[in-house]
Design an enzyme around this catalytic site. Structure first.
Site, PDB file in Angstrom:
ATOM      1  N   TRP A 102       0.785  -1.239   0.000  1.00  0.00           N
ATOM      2  CA  TRP A 102       0.000   0.000   0.000  1.00  0.00           C
ATOM      3  C   TRP A 102       0.813   1.283   0.000  1.00  0.00           C
ATOM      4  CZ3 TRP A 102       0.242   3.673   3.688  1.00  0.00           C
ATOM      5  CH2 TRP A 102       0.696   3.316   4.948  1.00  0.00           C
ATOM      6  N   GLN A 107       0.911   3.037  -3.294  1.00  0.00           N
ATOM      7  CA  GLN A 107      -0.222   3.845  -3.746  1.00  0.00           C
ATOM      8  C   GLN A 107       0.010   5.320  -3.431  1.00  0.00           C
ATOM      9  OE1 GLN A 107      -3.513   1.985  -1.751  1.00  0.00           O
ATOM     10  NE2 GLN A 107      -3.555   0.245  -3.147  1.00  0.00           N
ATOM     11  N   GLU A 108       0.473   5.627  -2.228  1.00  0.00           N
ATOM     12  CA  GLU A 108       0.769   7.013  -1.869  1.00  0.00           C
ATOM     13  C   GLU A 108       1.940   7.522  -2.705  1.00  0.00           C
ATOM     14  OE1 GLU A 108       1.286   7.623   2.343  1.00  0.00           O
ATOM     15  OE2 GLU A 108      -0.454   6.383   2.783  1.00  0.00           O
ATOM     16  N   LEU A 109       2.951   6.689  -2.878  1.00  0.00           N
ATOM     17  CA  LEU A 109       4.109   7.069  -3.678  1.00  0.00           C
ATOM     18  C   LEU A 109       3.693   7.367  -5.115  1.00  0.00           C
ATOM     19  CD1 LEU A 109       7.152   7.466  -3.820  1.00  0.00           C
ATOM     20  CD2 LEU A 109       7.381   4.998  -4.166  1.00  0.00           C
TER      21      LEU A 109
END
Length: 139
Positions: free
Chosen positions: A77, A80-82
């Site tokens: 996960w 996803q932010e990256l």
């Protein structure tokens, strides 16, 4: 709860639970220097919609500090932010500030050659050095 939809931050700290201590230490140090930092423990409350609030913080932060650790590299996960931060790096605009925490170039390269190609700050040089380098990159 999202109260002020116009509020912005200088930095969003992207980290995993195992890196909460270093993330909070960085957030506290940067806030003490007058920078505004979106950090999950400051913003999330029990029962809050996690994804919506992460998106809220990401979209309203000028840059993202990504704490890359051995545990980060093993999770799915954080990518996803990256990826959300990487999608904002257009026309040479710098958005991602990688902070390497107990990882080597080879560790990061094996995870993401693109991330390894981004100049990073290593926590091995100490908190004061790390904070100063981040401040030097402040928007």
């Amino acid at each position: 709860m999202m109260t002020d939809t116009k509020e912005t931050w200088d930095f969003f700290i992207c980290h995993i639970l195992q890196n909460r201590e270093i993330a909070r230490t960085l957030a506290d140090a940067l806030n003490a220097k007058g920078l505004r930092v979106w950090y999950a423990d400051y913003s999330l409350k029990v029962g809050d919609p996690l994804t919506a609030l992460l998106d809220f913080g990401l979209s309203r932060s000028r840059m993202g500090i990504v704490i890359v650790s051995p545990q980060f590299l093993q999770q799915c996960w954080p990518a996803q932010e990256l990826n959300a931060l990487a999608s904002r790096e257009v026309n040479g605009k710098k958005v991602i500030l990688p902070v390497w925490h107990k990882v080597s170039f080879r560790d990061v390269f094996d995870y993401s050659p693109v991330l390894a190609d981004t100049v990073a700050i290593s926590t091995s040089k100490g908190l004061d050095y790390t904070v100063q380098r981040i401040m030097d990159s402040a928007p």
